[in-house]
Design an enzyme around this catalytic site. Structure first.
Site, mmCIF file in Angstrom:
data_model
loop_
_atom_site.group_PDB
_atom_site.id
_atom_site.type_symbol
_atom_site.label_atom_id
_atom_site.label_comp_id
_atom_site.label_asym_id
_atom_site.label_seq_id
_atom_site.Cartn_x
_atom_site.Cartn_y
_atom_site.Cartn_z
ATOM 1 C CD GLN A 244 -5.028 4.881 1.115
ATOM 2 O OE1 GLN A 244 -4.194 3.970 1.066
ATOM 3 N NE2 GLN A 244 -6.100 4.895 0.337
ATOM 4 C CG ASN B 270 -2.174 0.733 1.121
ATOM 5 O OD1 ASN B 270 -2.949 0.760 2.050
ATOM 6 N ND2 ASN B 270 -2.444 1.349 -0.017
ATOM 7 C CB CYS C 77 -5.402 4.497 5.879
ATOM 8 S SG CYS C 77 -4.156 3.695 4.835
ATOM 9 C CB CYS D 297 -7.107 -2.175 1.526
ATOM 10 S SG CYS D 297 -8.289 -1.084 2.357
ATOM 11 C CG ASN E 88 -1.838 -1.577 4.893
ATOM 12 O OD1 ASN E 88 -1.529 -2.390 5.749
ATOM 13 N ND2 ASN E 88 -2.519 -1.912 3.811
ATOM 14 C CG ASN F 139 -8.929 7.685 -0.409
ATOM 15 O OD1 ASN F 139 -8.289 6.851 0.222
ATOM 16 N ND2 ASN F 139 -10.204 7.945 -0.156
#
Length: 291
Positions: free
Chosen positions: A50, A17, A79, A227, A81, A70
């Site tokens: 992100q 990610n 989020c 995610c 991660n 985003n």
């Protein structure tokens, strides 16, 4: 001029990610959607899934308020991660092993994981009510909802579980997560009218009661290698259906996460790595046309 112009950033990733971390705790600046989009500009920007912006703490006892964007400029409530990447940066700079952050989704407690390269984030308790997810119409049982792709008598995908982990998730149960064109179906489902705030769309295959494999189309970011909140949502949804245990390993295209849906308080704990890639400064030219 944007507060991000010539400002330092760290490019990181959480099991694939793509994350950009920016520390603005010494500034009162508010980042706009246009500025967030500009960061990811193909013309000299920094690609990300992100953008994690640390802002001055709003509550005593917290390290920062974190705004999460985003790459389309929309804001996310959570989020996982990205949070692990933030935690690694803070811990390496301060020597801390625990920290609490505030996001739109609430307070997140974080700590050093069971190994030096692992970090655990308490993602809080999931929400199952149709108004909390949210859905556009009432479903009394959100373990499955009536939603399908394809012909009524032979749907390609159908009956997802829905849950909020600070952001809305729909989890479709399949035999092979790679057998579907998620890049085609993802945008349609993300923007389906049943999801007034759009949704993260996940394909999940239960390998056994301790292992689940997933692929996710991430709301506002697209097809992603990982995610964290989707892994949490999937683990919770599988446990609700009695198809998996409350402690599971989730395999994503970018790597693996350990997820525990803790029984004593229903909080979801996510443990995984956070990799540093490089540091840099944003080119002021990225923001020249941002009002």
């Amino acid at each position: 001029m944007s507060a991000l112009a010539n400002h330092a950033f760290a490019k990181m990733n959480g099991i694939g990610n793509e994350i950009v971390v920016v520390d603005l705790r010494d500034s009162k600046a508010v980042i706009s959607a246009a500025e967030a989009r500009a960061v990811a500009s193909p013309a000299g920007g920094v690609p990300y899934d992100q953008l994690m912006v640390l802002q001055p703490p709003r509550l005593d006892g917290t390290e920062a308020f974190i705004s999460i964007y985003n790459n389309d400029g929309s804001e996310a409530g959570a989020c996982g991660n990205g949070m692990r990447c933030v935690v690694r940066r803070i811990f390496e700079k301060t020597g801390q092993t625990t920290a609490t952050f505030q996001t739109r989704a609430g307070l997140l407690n974080c700590w050093q994981g069971p190994a030096p390269d692992l970090y655990t984030v308490d993602m809080g308790a999931p929400k199952f009510g149709w108004q909390d997810i949210p859905l556009a119409e009432e479903f009394r049982d959100t373990r499955y909802i009536e939603l399908q792709v394809g012909p009524i008598d032979n749907p390609v995908l159908h009956s997802p579980s829905v849950v909020s982990m600070g952001n809305p998730h729909a989890v479709f149960w399949v035999d092979d997560v790679n057998a579907y064109d998620l890049e085609r179906f993802g945008p349609l489902l993300e923007n389906h009218p049943i999801f007034p705030e759009r949704a993260n769309i996940t394909l999940a295959h239960i390998v056994d009661r301790d292992h689940i494999t997933i692929r996710t189309w991430e709301r506002g970011a697209g097809l992603t290698r990982a995610c964290g909140s989707a892994a949490c949502a999937t683990a919770v949804a599988a446990a609700r259906l009695k198809r998996a245990n409350r402690i599971v390993e989730i395999t994503l295209p970018g790597g693996k996460l350990g997820i525990e849906w803790r029984e004593r308080d229903d909080h979801v704990l996510m443990t995984g790595t956070a990799d540093f890639e490089y540091e840099g400064r944003f080119d002021p030219a990225l923001f020249a046309s941002v009002a």
